[in-house]
Design a protein around this motif. Structure first.
Motif, PDB file in Angstrom:
ATOM      1  N   SER A 115      17.559 -28.888  26.975  1.00  0.00           N
ATOM      2  CA  SER A 115      17.570 -30.305  26.624  1.00  0.00           C
ATOM      3  C   SER A 115      16.257 -30.929  27.071  1.00  0.00           C
ATOM      4  O   SER A 115      15.786 -30.661  28.191  1.00  0.00           O
ATOM      5  N   GLN A 116      15.655 -31.737  26.224  1.00  0.00           N
ATOM      6  CA  GLN A 116      14.419 -32.399  26.620  1.00  0.00           C
ATOM      7  C   GLN A 116      14.627 -33.311  27.820  1.00  0.00           C
ATOM      8  O   GLN A 116      13.728 -33.490  28.642  1.00  0.00           O
ATOM      9  N   ALA A 117      15.826 -33.823  27.941  1.00  0.00           N
ATOM     10  CA  ALA A 117      16.108 -34.742  29.065  1.00  0.00           C
ATOM     11  C   ALA A 117      16.420 -33.996  30.351  1.00  0.00           C
ATOM     12  O   ALA A 117      16.044 -34.435  31.441  1.00  0.00           O
ATOM     13  N   ASP A 118      17.079 -32.828  30.239  1.00  0.00           N
ATOM     14  CA  ASP A 118      17.557 -32.144  31.440  1.00  0.00           C
ATOM     15  C   ASP A 118      16.880 -30.799  31.717  1.00  0.00           C
ATOM     16  O   ASP A 118      17.042 -30.239  32.799  1.00  0.00           O
ATOM     17  N   GLY A 119      16.159 -30.264  30.720  1.00  0.00           N
ATOM     18  CA  GLY A 119      15.674 -28.891  30.878  1.00  0.00           C
ATOM     19  C   GLY A 119      16.798 -27.921  30.519  1.00  0.00           C
ATOM     20  O   GLY A 119      17.668 -28.209  29.689  1.00  0.00           O
ATOM     21  N   LEU A 120      16.799 -26.766  31.145  1.00  0.00           N
ATOM     22  CA  LEU A 120      17.855 -25.784  30.886  1.00  0.00           C
ATOM     23  C   LEU A 120      19.194 -26.334  31.363  1.00  0.00           C
ATOM     24  O   LEU A 120      19.313 -26.837  32.485  1.00  0.00           O
ATOM     25  N   THR A 121      20.200 -26.192  30.521  1.00  0.00           N
ATOM     26  CA  THR A 121      21.509 -26.759  30.850  1.00  0.00           C
ATOM     27  C   THR A 121      22.389 -25.799  31.649  1.00  0.00           C
ATOM     28  O   THR A 121      23.443 -26.215  32.152  1.00  0.00           O
ATOM     29  N   GLY A 122      21.983 -24.550  31.732  1.00  0.00           N
ATOM     30  CA  GLY A 122      22.800 -23.550  32.425  1.00  0.00           C
ATOM     31  C   GLY A 122      23.766 -22.828  31.508  1.00  0.00           C
ATOM     32  O   GLY A 122      24.483 -21.914  31.957  1.00  0.00           O
ATOM     33  N   ASN A 123      23.818 -23.179  30.239  1.00  0.00           N
ATOM     34  CA  ASN A 123      24.696 -22.510  29.271  1.00  0.00           C
ATOM     35  C   ASN A 123      23.868 -21.658  28.313  1.00  0.00           C
ATOM     36  O   ASN A 123      22.693 -21.957  28.070  1.00  0.00           O
ATOM     37  N   ARG A 124      24.495 -20.647  27.767  1.00  0.00           N
ATOM     38  CA  ARG A 124      23.748 -19.727  26.912  1.00  0.00           C
ATOM     39  C   ARG A 124      24.646 -19.157  25.818  1.00  0.00           C
ATOM     40  O   ARG A 124      25.876 -19.173  25.915  1.00  0.00           O
ATOM     41  N   VAL A 125      24.003 -18.625  24.763  1.00  0.00           N
ATOM     42  CA  VAL A 125      24.705 -17.992  23.641  1.00  0.00           C
ATOM     43  C   VAL A 125      23.903 -16.771  23.200  1.00  0.00           C
ATOM     44  O   VAL A 125      22.724 -16.624  23.549  1.00  0.00           O
ATOM     45  N   TYR A 126      24.567 -15.914  22.443  1.00  0.00           N
ATOM     46  CA  TYR A 126      23.898 -14.752  21.849  1.00  0.00           C
ATOM     47  C   TYR A 126      23.636 -15.037  20.379  1.00  0.00           C
ATOM     48  O   TYR A 126      24.505 -15.582  19.668  1.00  0.00           O
ATOM     49  N   VAL A 127      22.460 -14.662  19.901  1.00  0.00           N
ATOM     50  CA  VAL A 127      22.088 -14.845  18.504  1.00  0.00           C
ATOM     51  C   VAL A 127      21.944 -13.461  17.866  1.00  0.00           C
ATOM     52  O   VAL A 127      21.200 -12.612  18.370  1.00  0.00           O
ATOM     53  N   ARG A 128      22.662 -13.231  16.757  1.00  0.00           N
ATOM     54  CA  ARG A 128      22.614 -11.938  16.072  1.00  0.00           C
ATOM     55  C   ARG A 128      22.609 -12.158  14.560  1.00  0.00           C
ATOM     56  O   ARG A 128      22.986 -13.227  14.063  1.00  0.00           O
ATOM     57  N   TYR A 129      22.203 -11.108  13.841  1.00  0.00           N
ATOM     58  CA  TYR A 129      22.320 -11.091  12.393  1.00  0.00           C
ATOM     59  C   TYR A 129      23.672 -10.483  12.011  1.00  0.00           C
ATOM     60  O   TYR A 129      24.138  -9.537  12.658  1.00  0.00           O
ATOM     61  N   PRO A 130      24.316 -10.985  10.963  1.00  0.00           N
ATOM     62  CA  PRO A 130      25.554 -10.351  10.504  1.00  0.00           C
ATOM     63  C   PRO A 130      25.238  -9.016   9.831  1.00  0.00           C
ATOM     64  O   PRO A 130      24.404  -8.954   8.927  1.00  0.00           O
ATOM     65  N   GLU A 131      25.872  -7.963  10.276  1.00  0.00           N
ATOM     66  CA  GLU A 131      25.608  -6.624   9.752  1.00  0.00           C
ATOM     67  C   GLU A 131      26.911  -5.965   9.335  1.00  0.00           C
ATOM     68  O   GLU A 131      27.957  -6.167   9.956  1.00  0.00           O
ATOM     69  N   VAL A 132      26.830  -5.139   8.289  1.00  0.00           N
ATOM     70  CA  VAL A 132      27.984  -4.387   7.822  1.00  0.00           C
ATOM     71  C   VAL A 132      27.485  -3.085   7.208  1.00  0.00           C
ATOM     72  O   VAL A 132      26.415  -3.046   6.580  1.00  0.00           O
ATOM     73  N   SER A 133      28.240  -2.014   7.406  1.00  0.00           N
ATOM     74  CA  SER A 133      27.909  -0.716   6.829  1.00  0.00           C
ATOM     75  C   SER A 133      29.200  -0.030   6.404  1.00  0.00           C
ATOM     76  O   SER A 133      30.286  -0.372   6.883  1.00  0.00           O
ATOM     77  N   ILE A 134      29.081   0.939   5.482  1.00  0.00           N
ATOM     78  CA  ILE A 134      30.254   1.662   5.003  1.00  0.00           C
ATOM     79  C   ILE A 134      29.981   3.157   5.026  1.00  0.00           C
ATOM     80  O   ILE A 134      28.827   3.600   4.994  1.00  0.00           O
ATOM     81  N   GLU A 135      31.075   3.932   5.072  1.00  0.00           N
ATOM     82  CA  GLU A 135      30.998   5.387   5.047  1.00  0.00           C
ATOM     83  C   GLU A 135      32.227   5.921   4.330  1.00  0.00           C
ATOM     84  O   GLU A 135      33.337   5.405   4.513  1.00  0.00           O
ATOM     85  N   ALA A 136      32.039   6.944   3.499  1.00  0.00           N
ATOM     86  CA  ALA A 136      33.143   7.522   2.741  1.00  0.00           C
ATOM     87  C   ALA A 136      33.832   8.607   3.562  1.00  0.00           C
ATOM     88  O   ALA A 136      33.178   9.481   4.133  1.00  0.00           O
ATOM     89  N   VAL A 137      35.153   8.539   3.615  1.00  0.00           N
ATOM     90  CA  VAL A 137      35.968   9.515   4.342  1.00  0.00           C
ATOM     91  C   VAL A 137      37.192   9.839   3.488  1.00  0.00           C
ATOM     92  O   VAL A 137      37.465   9.179   2.484  1.00  0.00           O
ATOM     93  N   LEU A 138      37.931  10.868   3.903  1.00  0.00           N
ATOM     94  CA  LEU A 138      39.195  11.146   3.245  1.00  0.00           C
ATOM     95  C   LEU A 138      40.210  10.078   3.618  1.00  0.00           C
ATOM     96  O   LEU A 138      40.103   9.435   4.662  1.00  0.00           O
ATOM     97  N   ALA A 139      41.186   9.881   2.768  1.00  0.00           N
ATOM     98  CA  ALA A 139      42.199   8.867   3.017  1.00  0.00           C
ATOM     99  C   ALA A 139      43.048   9.240   4.220  1.00  0.00           C
ATOM    100  O   ALA A 139      43.050  10.383   4.690  1.00  0.00           O
TER     101      ALA A 139
END
Length: 342
Positions: A119-143
């Protein structure tokens, strides 16, 4: 001597009170650890400290990341070297409005990981989050129940039921709030170019991503895909984001699985090598029957011509043999003359 009797109820009360306090603490502890932990707040847009947020999400409410004492708005998310705020700042994502925030790719620039609220007013607020890209992959297997058997790179009989393993490690655990979750479509591209989400007797549309890994034939998801009675040619399968809309519009889709049905290209290839050894080349050699026109046979015809010496014995006139008859003829003449004289 005066004996003083203490109040027995006082010690009993203290004992009961201590037991009650211990029980109360235990109940509160059990309640705290048994309470289900949601990936987000009441709504998918309500971001809590420690949550994971994804690139292409829209309308996020980051107000829970503010300094609780001041309530000043968050103006940026900052990432530091080795996730240590005492070290250098390596990335910053501006937050124009922490109650309605869109996480765009251009702001992240590939710098995913742990970010601290600022925060410009407070600096670091002490809270945090993770930032990621949405990823998906597939693989063919027997049923099911043979999901452990991968079929990529091998040939399977026509009519074999198969399934796809869909893997989305972070979206399947962190993009969930109540009944809200992400979803994907399994799109099958036919040899003619048509795109289908119903294939092999199974509906592959709008599959819920509610766990880091699931199979298309899991109960309540879809069913086995039977590769039978299909048009010959090459097919492709790919998982594509359906929801949320930000993922569907901009997030990368999965890898592509390719398989062939009634592949006749191999047959054609085997035919091609058989055409070069045409027997025309050997036949051209017999056609050049020049050896049969060789002059030696003609020389053999000349040898009978030279056998004309056979005429020489014929011309070796056996006329001398008739010459041997002259004495006989002479004797006859003489006899005739003698008779004439008589």
């Amino acid at each position: 001597m005066i004996l003083r009797r203490g109040n027995p109820m006082s010690s009993t009360n203290r004992h009961v009170g201590g037991v009650f306090l211990i029980c109360l603490v235990a109940v509160l502890f059990v309640a705290s650890i048994s309470a289900p932990a949601g990936a987000r707040g009441a709504a998918i847009s309500d971001v809590q400290p420690g949550d994971t947020i994804f690139v292409y999400e829209e309308g996020l409410d980051l107000s829970a990341l503010r300094n609780a004492a001041t309530g000043n708005p968050v103006t940026a998310l900052q990432r530091f070297t080795d996730d240590n705020t005492a070290k250098g700042l390596i990335a910053e994502i501006p937050v124009p409005d922490d109650t309605d925030f869109d996480l765009i790719d251009a702001s992240v620039g590939g710098n995913t990981g742990l970010y601290y609220a600022y925060s410009q007013a407070d600096g670091l607020t002490g809270n945090r989050v993770y930032v990621r890209y949405p990823e998906v992959s597939i693989e063919a297997v027997l049923a099911s129940p043979n999901h452990a058997d991968r079929i990529t790179g091998i040939t399977i009989p026509v009519g074999t039921p198969i399934a796809l393993r869909v893997v989305s490690p972070f979206v399947g655990t962190d993009y969930i709030a109540g009944t809200t979750h992400a979803s994907v479509d399994i799109v099958v591209t036919t040899p003619g170019g048509a795109e289908l989400t119903s294939f092999g007797g199974t509906n592959l549309a709008n599959l819920p991503v509610t766990s880091p890994q699931f199979y298309t034939d899991d109960p309540g998801v879809g069913g086995p895909i039977v590769l039978d009675r299909l048009e010959e040619g090459a097919y492709q399968m790919q998982a594509r984001w359906r929801t949320p809309q930000g993922f569907a519009d901009s997030a990368a889709d999965s890898n592509i699985i390719t398989f062939s049905v009634g592949d006749r290209i191999g047959v054609d290839v085997t035919v091609v090598p058989t055409t070069p050894p045409t027997t025309a080349v050997p036949t051209t050699v017999p056609v050049t029957t020049a050896p049969t026109i060789t002059t030696p046979p003609q020389t053999t015809t000349e040898t009978p011509v030279t056998t004309e010496p056979t005429t020489v014995p014929v011309t070796t006139e056996p006329t001398p043999v008739p010459l041997s008859l002259f004495p006989v003829v002479g004797a006859l003449c003489l006899a005739v003359l003698a008779v004439g004289r008589r």
